[in-house]
Scaffold this active site. Sequence first.
Site, PDB file in Angstrom:
ATOM      1  N   HIS A 143     -14.225  37.005  98.535  1.00  6.62           N
ATOM      2  CA  HIS A 143     -14.349  36.814  99.982  1.00  6.62           C
ATOM      3  C   HIS A 143     -15.123  37.959 100.623  1.00  6.62           C
ATOM      4  O   HIS A 143     -15.002  38.197 101.818  1.00  6.62           O
ATOM      5  CB  HIS A 143     -12.949  36.689 100.595  1.00  6.62           C
ATOM      6  N   GLU A 187     -22.220  58.195  84.760  1.00  2.00           N
ATOM      7  CA  GLU A 187     -22.482  59.576  84.346  1.00  2.00           C
ATOM      8  C   GLU A 187     -23.093  59.623  82.950  1.00  2.00           C
ATOM      9  O   GLU A 187     -23.863  60.526  82.624  1.00  2.00           O
ATOM     10  CB  GLU A 187     -21.175  60.389  84.358  1.00  2.00           C
ATOM     11  N   LYS A 219     -22.450  71.096  91.690  1.00  2.58           N
ATOM     12  CA  LYS A 219     -21.383  72.101  91.599  1.00  2.58           C
ATOM     13  C   LYS A 219     -21.960  73.473  91.934  1.00  2.58           C
ATOM     14  O   LYS A 219     -21.355  74.245  92.669  1.00  2.58           O
ATOM     15  CB  LYS A 219     -20.809  72.145  90.171  1.00  2.58           C
TER      16      LYS A 219
HETATM   17  O1  PA5 Z   1     -16.814  63.598  82.928  1.00  3.04           O
HETATM   18  C1  PA5 Z   1     -16.945  64.770  83.215  1.00  3.04           C
HETATM   19  O2  PA5 Z   1     -17.288  65.637  82.383  1.00  3.04           O
HETATM   20  C2  PA5 Z   1     -16.688  65.268  84.628  1.00  3.04           C
HETATM   21  O3  PA5 Z   1     -16.332  64.229  85.462  1.00  3.04           O
HETATM   22  C3  PA5 Z   1     -15.538  66.284  84.613  1.00  3.04           C
HETATM   23  O4  PA5 Z   1     -14.400  65.683  84.056  1.00  3.04           O
HETATM   24  C4  PA5 Z   1     -15.238  66.782  86.004  1.00  3.04           C
HETATM   25  O5  PA5 Z   1     -16.389  67.353  86.572  1.00  3.04           O
HETATM   26  C5  PA5 Z   1     -14.132  67.821  85.983  1.00  3.04           C
HETATM   27  O6  PA5 Z   1     -14.469  68.910  85.156  1.00  3.04           O
HETATM   28  P1  PA5 Z   1     -13.372  69.881  84.594  1.00  3.04           P
HETATM   29  O7  PA5 Z   1     -12.502  69.135  83.640  1.00  3.04           O
HETATM   30  O8  PA5 Z   1     -14.093  71.020  83.927  1.00  3.04           O
HETATM   31  O9  PA5 Z   1     -12.578  70.369  85.784  1.00  3.04           O
END
Ligand code: PA5
Length: 474
Positions: free
Chosen positions: A329, A300, A443
Amino acid sequence: MAKFDESMKITIDYNNMMDKFLGDKGFTDEKLASYADKAAAAYDYVAANRGRDDLFMGWTELPYNQDEIVADILETAKGVREKFENFVVLGIGGSALGPIMAFTALCHLHYNELPKEKRKGPKFYVEDNVDPVRMHDLLDVIDPAKTCFNVISKSGATSETMTQYLILLDLLTKAGVNIKDNVIFTTDACRGNLIKIDQQLGGDVKKYVLPDGVGGRFSEMCPVGLLPAAVLGIDIKKMLEGAAYMDEQCKEKDPAKNPALMSAVLQYAAMQDGKNIGVMMPYSDNLKFLADWYAQLWAESLGKNKTLTGEDCNVGQTPVKALGVTDQHSQVQLYTEGPFDKVITFISLGKYKYSMPIPHGCEDVPDVGFLGGHTMEELIQAENKATAYALMKQGRMNYTITLPELNEFTLGQLLFLLEMQTAYTGHMLNIDTFNQPGVENGKKATFALLGKKGYEAKKAELDSAPALDKKYII
Ligand code: PA5
């Protein structure tokens, strides 16, 4: 300067990235030195912007600025342990992977199956999906009235987490439980829907703050990770101390003296060399989910299509999760003989919590008899070394991060090392390490498909997509 336990220092061995071992498949010192300016710029950026909330760099200060929060968390955790049979984290992505990772790393591998007196805390579950079967099956094994639900969401707008919240709200209400008694919110300080929901409930739900400058994937060492860990009896102060120790080791600008910067240079150089896949392979079941946590951090943060100056780029390195020895394996054949498109990061342990002697037996079956008299610890370490060696012999880049042993202090070091490595690498790639526009788009499409107000245009866009061609459905 704080006194740290030097015997618990983690090390990085990157011999198997270098030409001395890999021949023309490895880096020369000169090659690595050619990235010195980029590395120096990344170092300067991180050093100059530490702690800046507006740049999502708040995570760098978490080892130092949480004394009061930690005291409060320890108090709350004690109450949770006394009162509840189960502790359930509701969250996803950065709000779940850290708690899963720390739980697996530092608790008994069959923690929930241990009798109560052998567990330090309540049974522990992290629900990071909206698979209805999983929710159904969870509800088969917990009594919601005897469960503390930690709802973790910075935005409070994440459909998955809020769906789970609605289900538990309904259940607790029907069971006559005052929801406030069974939930803890971890969320933004003043924005976000959990704040609104708390106000509707009277404003006295126990809350922890996910600080402004800390993105989900960098949040394990703030209340997102610290509260669940403390409930499990994990020494969170030691974890933060480990992070501070790693921070101290990353003070030098010279990559040869800064483990996070050197590992960033290695990964960056490998990416320039076409190594688009980064495998993380811990030789420890306790660290299995470290690879999941890291996969999110790496993917990410680095998978981006625009540079900081707005040019198109499409960069990143695909993280692959593997487990030693299990995946020897399964995947190692590919790593050894497949395309030269990978760097393998081994995570090794100098010492395991238990060593497990292998008894003598089957002496007349040579394939089996030779194992007797050794230990399982010796075997797993030998297989780790042998795999790194075999890869090296085939010219495959790999390096090894070794933890003298797995505990709160070394885990804190490791997490901070990987976070710093990610921040440095992102800067070297000239991208915004801390945003995730690709996740946001998905989203929004989900909101539109479920008819959320304000997403009518998105819904129309989805509806106007060409009709599926039956020819392509078999
Ligand atoms: O790393 C990130 O920002 C995302 O993975 C969020 O943690 C995830 O989308 C969850 O978002 P939120 O904490 O607003 O529910």
